[in-house]
Scaffold this active site. Structure first.
Site, PDB file in Angstrom:
ATOM      1  N   LYS A  35      16.838   0.803   0.132  1.00  0.00           N
ATOM      2  CA  LYS A  35      16.515   0.113  -1.121  1.00  0.00           C
ATOM      3  C   LYS A  35      15.481   0.911  -1.907  1.00  0.00           C
ATOM      4  O   LYS A  35      14.819   1.808  -1.361  1.00  0.00           O
ATOM      5  CB  LYS A  35      15.976  -1.287  -0.809  1.00  0.00           C
ATOM      6  CG  LYS A  35      14.673  -1.290  -0.019  1.00  0.00           C
ATOM      7  CD  LYS A  35      14.325  -2.694   0.470  1.00  0.00           C
ATOM      8  CE  LYS A  35      13.004  -2.694   1.213  1.00  0.00           C
ATOM      9  NZ  LYS A  35      12.758  -3.996   1.885  1.00  0.00           N
ATOM     10  N   ARG A 130      10.526 -16.364   1.940  1.00  0.00           N
ATOM     11  CA  ARG A 130      10.788 -15.433   0.838  1.00  0.00           C
ATOM     12  C   ARG A 130      12.272 -15.471   0.488  1.00  0.00           C
ATOM     13  O   ARG A 130      12.648 -15.855  -0.607  1.00  0.00           O
ATOM     14  CB  ARG A 130      10.342 -14.022   1.243  1.00  0.00           C
ATOM     15  CG  ARG A 130      10.347 -13.025   0.121  1.00  0.00           C
ATOM     16  CD  ARG A 130       9.889 -11.638   0.554  1.00  0.00           C
ATOM     17  NE  ARG A 130      10.828 -11.001   1.468  1.00  0.00           N
ATOM     18  CZ  ARG A 130      10.772  -9.702   1.809  1.00  0.00           C
ATOM     19  NH1 ARG A 130       9.805  -8.921   1.303  1.00  0.00           N
ATOM     20  NH2 ARG A 130      11.654  -9.180   2.636  1.00  0.00           N
ATOM     21  N   TYR A 244     -12.902  10.650 -17.865  1.00  0.00           N
ATOM     22  CA  TYR A 244     -13.083   9.404 -18.612  1.00  0.00           C
ATOM     23  C   TYR A 244     -14.195   8.571 -17.990  1.00  0.00           C
ATOM     24  O   TYR A 244     -14.271   8.421 -16.770  1.00  0.00           O
ATOM     25  CB  TYR A 244     -11.798   8.575 -18.581  1.00  0.00           C
ATOM     26  CG  TYR A 244     -10.690   9.094 -19.466  1.00  0.00           C
ATOM     27  CD1 TYR A 244     -10.880   9.237 -20.849  1.00  0.00           C
ATOM     28  CD2 TYR A 244      -9.443   9.396 -18.933  1.00  0.00           C
ATOM     29  CE1 TYR A 244      -9.845   9.693 -21.659  1.00  0.00           C
ATOM     30  CE2 TYR A 244      -8.404   9.843 -19.739  1.00  0.00           C
ATOM     31  CZ  TYR A 244      -8.614   9.991 -21.099  1.00  0.00           C
ATOM     32  OH  TYR A 244      -7.592  10.426 -21.895  1.00  0.00           O
ATOM     33  N   MET A 292      -3.808  10.036 -16.685  1.00  0.00           N
ATOM     34  CA  MET A 292      -2.350   9.884 -16.650  1.00  0.00           C
ATOM     35  C   MET A 292      -1.655  11.103 -16.058  1.00  0.00           C
ATOM     36  O   MET A 292      -0.737  10.973 -15.245  1.00  0.00           O
ATOM     37  CB  MET A 292      -1.820   9.620 -18.063  1.00  0.00           C
ATOM     38  CG  MET A 292      -0.342   9.262 -18.082  1.00  0.00           C
ATOM     39  SD  MET A 292       0.318   9.074 -19.739  1.00  0.00           S
ATOM     40  CE  MET A 292      -0.572   7.635 -20.320  1.00  0.00           C
TER      41      MET A 292
HETATM   42  C1  LIG Z   1      12.507  -3.755   3.266  1.00  0.00           C
HETATM   43  C2  LIG Z   1      13.183  -4.549   4.322  1.00  0.00           C
HETATM   44  C3  LIG Z   1      13.465  -3.954   5.573  1.00  0.00           C
HETATM   45  C4  LIG Z   1      12.892  -2.614   5.977  1.00  0.00           C
HETATM   46  O1  LIG Z   1      11.527  -2.826   6.299  1.00  0.00           O
HETATM   47  P1  LIG Z   1      10.567  -1.657   6.791  1.00  0.00           P
HETATM   48  O2  LIG Z   1       9.290  -2.340   7.070  1.00  0.00           O
HETATM   49  O3  LIG Z   1      10.463  -0.694   5.649  1.00  0.00           O
HETATM   50  O4  LIG Z   1      11.198  -1.024   7.988  1.00  0.00           O
HETATM   51  C5  LIG Z   1      14.249  -4.672   6.467  1.00  0.00           C
HETATM   52  N1  LIG Z   1      14.685  -5.930   6.176  1.00  0.00           N
HETATM   53  C6  LIG Z   1      14.403  -6.534   4.999  1.00  0.00           C
HETATM   54  C7  LIG Z   1      14.916  -7.902   4.745  1.00  0.00           C
HETATM   55  C8  LIG Z   1      13.638  -5.870   4.034  1.00  0.00           C
HETATM   56  O5  LIG Z   1      13.344  -6.485   2.881  1.00  0.00           O
END
Ligand SMILES: *Cc1c(COP(=O)(O)O)cnc(C)c1O
Length: 349
Positions: A35, A130, A244, A292
């Site tokens: 992802k 979640r 800055y 930046m």
């Molecule tokens: C992001 C995620 C993972 C991977 O988690 P890591 O801690 O990066 O290994 C696995 N399952 C779900 C549902 C996630 O959102």
């Protein structure tokens, strides 16, 4: 060229996948979470390298990411979507043959109506609150769903980076209560869960951060290096200020290097006066505010003027930089911007 170079070692990612795969028994399949563009490292190249290493199942957060991964991988591997089947996703899920992890009865109804017979999994909430069906919701659709032979029942741990946290066993118990006896393949562990041990492994693990060299997989092979060109070097007298807001002033004659990267490249402003670059093995502290496109670094203790300085590499991990910024490796990785020259090495580069 003033553009900084982000090196990404695909062989190291493959080695980390193999190491995490070896951490569970052969009966447990090891997927790969790609992802957020493979945590910012390039989902197409990373997914191909992982497929070459042996990964056959991939997870993304949203359907659009899955389409990109499908184009990179071709028809074979399974691509599953954590956010499930959202309104508007049907064509993508069908055309790119994705497996949505359905999170609610609403998503279940949408999926069965829009794509009857199309593979799906179910995400269950075991306490993180979640994503996923609550126990009561699951109980109501459990029989119907099991008749349709889902590909996977999964849940996610909230505290797996803290092995002794009571939440881990609490979620394990809840997951078993919801899934024991179903006969459907199950998955509970991401990187942290793999390291918690065999009772958390079930049929499939879903590592993400560990593949990319991040904690909690402390034995990971380092994956990325970041080298930033020096644009200019100058000498400061004691009392002169830098950057800055005049947030740093020299208390000795100082040689100052200005390097070409900044918060637009994911080098967070909270690293101001806190991060350290390296020239070879010699540390060089960031002084003044991160701006930046530029960062100012005290190179007084070097015996030469550097042409570039390293932020990430053998001397410093993503997690060490994250500590300085008051965040986690995940956030540093996924913040690394689009402006770097990306150099891939290893199989699939
Ligand atoms: C992001 C995620 C993972 C991977 O988690 P890591 O801690 O990066 O290994 C696995 N399952 C779900 C549902 C996630 O959102």
């Amino acid at each position: 060229m003033a553009t900084a170079t982000l090196s990404i070692d695909l062989d190291a990612i493959a080695a980390n996948w193999r190491a995490l795969d070896a951490a569970s028994p052969p009966s447990t399949q090891t997927a790969a979470v790609v992802k957020a563009d493979a945590y910012g490292l390039g989902a197409d190249k990373v997914a191909r390298a992982l497929a070459t290493a042996g990964a056959r199942r991939f997870f993304v957060a949203v359907a659009e990411e899955g389409a990109k991964v499908r184009q990179a991988l071709g028809p074979g591997p399974e691509i599953a979507v954590f956010s499930g089947h959202m309104d508007g996703d049907t064509a993508l899920i069908r055309d790119y043959r994705m497996t949505p992890m359905l999170n609610s009865t609403e998503q279940l109804a949408r999926h069965l109506e829009a794509l009857p017979g199309h593979p799906f999994g179910v995400q269950l909430d075991t306490g993180m609150n979640r994503l996923g069906m609550e126990p009561g919701e699951w109980a109501a659709v459990h029989d119907l769903v099991l008749d349709l032979k889902p590909r996977l029942l999964m849940s996610h741990l909230a505290c797996s980076d803290e092995p002794s946290h009571p939440m881990n066993l609490q979620q394990l118990r809840s997951f078993r209560e919801m899934t024991d006896g179903t006969g459907v393949p199950r998955s509970l562990a991401a990187t942290g869960g793999i390291l918690l041990g065999p009772q958390f492994h079930f049929d499939l693990t879903r590592p993400g951060i560990g593949l990319y060299g991040g904690e909690p997989f402390v034995e990971a092979t380092p994956v990325i290096a970041l080298r930033v060109p020096v644009v200019q070097i100058r000498d400061l007298d004691p009392g002169e200020t830098v950057g800055y807001g005049n947030s740093w002033s020299a208390d000795r004659p100082t040689r100052l290097a200005t390097v070409s990267a900044g918060y637009a490249d994911g080098l967070l402003r909270s690293l101001s006066n806190r991060a350290t670059f390296h020239s070879g093995i010699k540390p060089c502290p960031v002084v003044g505010r991160v701006s930046m496109d530029l960062i100012t670094v005290d190179v007084s203790d070097l015996d030469h003027d550097p042409q570039e300085l390293d932020l990430l590499g053998p001397m410093q991990t993503v997690d060490q930089v994250a500590d300085r910024a008051g965040t986690i490796g995940y956030e540093i990785l996924t913040s690394l911007g689009t402006r770097y020259a990306r150099r891939y090495t290893g199989v699939g580069a």
